[in-house]
Each structure stands twice: as C-alpha cells, then as structure tokens.
Design a protein around this motif. Sequence first.
Motif, short mmCIF file in Angstrom:
data_model
loop_
_atom_site.label_atom_id
_atom_site.label_comp_id
_atom_site.label_asym_id
_atom_site.label_seq_id
_atom_site.Cartn_x
_atom_site.Cartn_y
_atom_site.Cartn_z
N TYR A 121 0.83 -1.21 0.00
CA TYR A 121 0.00 0.00 0.00
C TYR A 121 0.86 1.25 0.00
O TYR A 121 0.56 2.23 -0.69
CB TYR A 121 -0.91 0.01 1.24
N GLN A 122 1.91 1.21 0.82
CA GLN A 122 2.77 2.38 0.98
C GLN A 122 4.16 1.95 1.43
O GLN A 122 4.34 1.59 2.59
CB GLN A 122 2.17 3.36 1.99
N PRO A 123 5.14 1.99 0.55
CA PRO A 123 6.51 1.69 0.97
C PRO A 123 7.11 2.85 1.75
O PRO A 123 6.59 3.97 1.74
CB PRO A 123 7.24 1.50 -0.36
N GLY A 149 12.91 13.85 -5.76
CA GLY A 149 12.64 13.15 -7.02
C GLY A 149 11.17 12.80 -7.09
O GLY A 149 10.30 13.61 -6.80
N GLN A 150 10.88 11.54 -7.47
CA GLN A 150 9.50 11.10 -7.55
C GLN A 150 8.88 11.04 -6.16
O GLN A 150 9.52 10.61 -5.20
CB GLN A 150 9.44 9.71 -8.21
N PRO A 151 7.61 11.48 -6.02
CA PRO A 151 6.96 11.44 -4.70
C PRO A 151 6.85 10.01 -4.17
O PRO A 151 6.62 9.07 -4.93
CB PRO A 151 5.57 12.01 -4.99
N LEU A 152 7.03 9.87 -2.87
CA LEU A 152 6.94 8.56 -2.23
C LEU A 152 5.55 8.26 -1.71
O LEU A 152 5.04 7.15 -1.86
CB LEU A 152 7.94 8.49 -1.07
N LEU A 153 4.91 9.26 -1.11
CA LEU A 153 3.64 9.03 -0.42
C LEU A 153 2.46 9.03 -1.37
O LEU A 153 2.31 9.93 -2.22
CB LEU A 153 3.43 10.08 0.67
N LYS A 154 1.58 8.03 -1.20
CA LYS A 154 0.37 7.91 -2.01
C LYS A 154 -0.90 8.08 -1.18
O LYS A 154 -1.97 8.27 -1.74
CB LYS A 154 0.33 6.53 -2.67
N HIS A 155 -0.77 7.97 0.13
CA HIS A 155 -1.92 8.06 1.02
C HIS A 155 -1.57 8.99 2.19
O HIS A 155 -0.40 9.19 2.51
CB HIS A 155 -2.29 6.68 1.58
N LEU A 185 0.82 13.27 7.83
CA LEU A 185 1.53 13.57 6.59
C LEU A 185 0.51 13.52 5.46
O LEU A 185 -0.12 12.48 5.23
CB LEU A 185 2.63 12.54 6.34
N VAL A 186 0.32 14.64 4.79
CA VAL A 186 -0.73 14.75 3.78
C VAL A 186 -0.08 15.04 2.43
O VAL A 186 0.34 16.17 2.17
CB VAL A 186 -1.74 15.85 4.15
N PRO A 187 0.03 14.02 1.57
CA PRO A 187 0.65 14.25 0.27
C PRO A 187 -0.35 14.89 -0.70
O PRO A 187 -1.50 14.47 -0.78
CB PRO A 187 1.01 12.83 -0.19
N ARG A 188 0.10 15.91 -1.40
CA ARG A 188 -0.72 16.49 -2.46
C ARG A 188 -0.39 15.81 -3.78
O ARG A 188 0.68 15.18 -3.93
CB ARG A 188 -0.47 17.99 -2.57
N ARG A 189 -1.26 15.94 -4.73
CA ARG A 189 -1.02 15.32 -6.05
C ARG A 189 0.23 15.90 -6.72
O ARG A 189 0.85 15.25 -7.56
CB ARG A 189 -2.24 15.51 -6.94
N ILE A 197 8.55 7.92 8.49
CA ILE A 197 9.00 7.77 7.10
C ILE A 197 10.41 8.34 7.01
O ILE A 197 10.61 9.54 6.76
CB ILE A 197 8.07 8.50 6.10
N PRO A 198 11.44 7.54 7.23
CA PRO A 198 12.82 8.07 7.28
C PRO A 198 13.24 8.83 6.04
O PRO A 198 14.04 9.79 6.14
CB PRO A 198 13.66 6.81 7.48
N GLU A 199 12.74 8.45 4.88
CA GLU A 199 13.16 9.11 3.63
C GLU A 199 12.82 10.59 3.60
O GLU A 199 13.43 11.36 2.85
CB GLU A 199 12.51 8.40 2.44
#
Length: 368
Positions: free
Chosen positions: A128-130, A230-236, A245-249, A284-286
């Motif tokens: 679901y979320q790495p 780089g590429q976003p990590l969070l999807k949820h 933690l609230v990721p935007r599109r 989320i260490p990254e």
Amino acid sequence: MILGDEQRDILIIGGGTMGLAIAIELALRGARPTVLSRQFREAALHAAAGMLAPQAEGLPAGAMWNLCTASRNLYPSWIDKLEQLTGLDAGYWPCGILAPVTDERQRDRPHPMEPDSRWLDASELVNYQPGFAESVLGAWWFPQDGQVNTRNLAKVLVSAARILGVEVIEGITVQRFQQTPQGEITALESDRGRWSAGIYILATGAWAQSLLPLPVTPRKGQMLALKPPGQPLLKHVIFGDQLYLVPRRSGKVVVGATSEDVGFQEGTTVAGLQALLNRATAVIPELASYEVIDTWWGYRPATPDDLPILGQGPAANLYLATGHYRNGILLAPITAKLMANLILHQTGDRHLKAFSWQRFQASSEARV
C-alpha cells in the motif's frame, strides 16, 4: 467609511470555512446572506491540512462520529456542486488514510470500524505504501477517509460565493450586538458602522469569545510543507501519533501539526517545527532528504469537550456555527446543510442536539 446602514436579510459574522459554506448553501436555496469578514487570511481554513478523517482520528461512537461520517459522505457531491458552479478544482482526493502502529497494544481499535477498514501487517503494508520505518508493525487502512487541498478549497468557496451574489465584505471587525430587552438582536456595531438584519449567524471560529461568552479558545497549530528530491513517495495520508503527513497530487507533503494552548501567539518556532520533523522522519525516514519549502501557523477554535457549537443561539434570531476545532474542513458540508435547514425552515436535526451551546450552561451563562 460607514457601510452598514442598509437592512440585510441575513448577516453572517465570519468569512472563513463555516461562514462561506453556510452563505453558499443559503444562497443556493434562494436566501440573500451578507458575510462580514475581518481578515480572510486569518481563517483556520488557511492553516488546515484538509484531512477528512473520522476513522483515522479514532472518534468514539456517538454524536460526533455520526456528524463527521455524515459530512465526509457528503463531500463528493458537495465538491462536485462547487466545482460545477465555479469551474475550479477544489483538490478533493479520496486517497484513503493509513494509521501506522508501533505498539502492539494500538492494534485494538476501540472506536467504530466501517466494513472496508482493516488491519495491514508489515508485509501487506509495503504494497500500500513503501517507506515506513522498521519500528512500524503495521497500519490500519481507512479507504473511505481522504483529503481536500485547503488552499484550493479557499479559492473555490470565495468564487462560489461571488458567483451566487453573496455580499462578502472584508476588513470589518464586529464589536458587539445590540438587542431589545426581550433578547432579540436588532443590530451589530462594528468599526465600520452599524449593521442590521433579521437573522444573525456567528461563525467567527477562534474569535467567537470576542462577541459571546462561549467557551471557544484558540489552539495554535504549526505546520510545514516538504518537497521531494525526485519522484513522490507518499500515495496516502499518514495519520500517526501527534503527526499527520498529507501528500498532495503535486508531490508536496504537508506535515502537521502542533497543538498549543498559547492564545493568539503568532509565528512558528524552532521547537515546534523540529518536533514535527522528528516525528515525520521517525515514521517515514526518507523524508529527511526532502526540502522544507514552507512553514505557517493558524488557530483552531477549541471547546472544552472538543465538540463544535451548532444551532440556535441565546437569542431568538441568532445562530451559532463555531468551535469545530480540528474538524472544520471535514464538517463544512454538514454544517452548511443543517444550519440552512434550521434557519430557513426551522427544521431541527438529531445531529444538532448534542452540539447546543446550552451544554455549557452549568459552568457559564452565554448572554448576548
């Protein structure tokens, strides 16, 4: 300049989320509300992350759970209506929320569980979320929860109000009510003149106590935004202990929030921002490699029981919509709907009874 000599039908004091949402709903039903706003940029709307999270917050069964889930379920149609009206994107994203667990005892959820919510162990969670820390044992998955981009929503609400002909007057500080001996409000006094209407709605959020002795106090929240390298990590959305933690599109991640009982003290602090960053990277260490691109703060309107104040006020022609604390964005659709029903049709609702100002009468008397 004196602006308020003309009689209005409905005066809404407060031009934030609640004031605008109620004004829009009233206007859609044929009413003619006027909104008096001190400073739109002060509204809690601008400081919120926009989570729609009755499940993730762990609300117990009861009136608040019922109100919040009902409002979340209204969100798709409410947003669609606003976007159709304005042609703008409100940033609504039913992305689901993950609530990570680092203590085995947290696996027991004492609050209501919707049928499609479930536990994910660490091996399932990575699908679901790495990126979770090794200390995370798993997470609760709440697919019906989500988010809305509050900065987008602010633009949509202002645009919708204007399109519907709502008179929004900025830069006005309402100072006091005028009333008859029988208790009916006859006018408002402000720094820009006297305003009168048949109906008054108090929706001033954390500033409600300046007009009524209601137990609504400011709770300061500091927040920050991160940009991935780089590429976003969070999807949820990630809802953790004293952290979300609230990721935007766009890839930006909103990190929040402190909860500080410091009155209207302004500004962000090293201690507050550092605490947020420490909590974020522990989950989320990254995120330690992300760039900090913005910091801000705002004031949530808190009550002693963390429940909003809704419904008829202490005067026959006064209505209250304040004290939403952390759930103002979530509760905007249901608040607008219930208040419009009450004001225009005197139609009460089972949702409103538990949120009356009168629940605080034992400790203090609210008088206009």
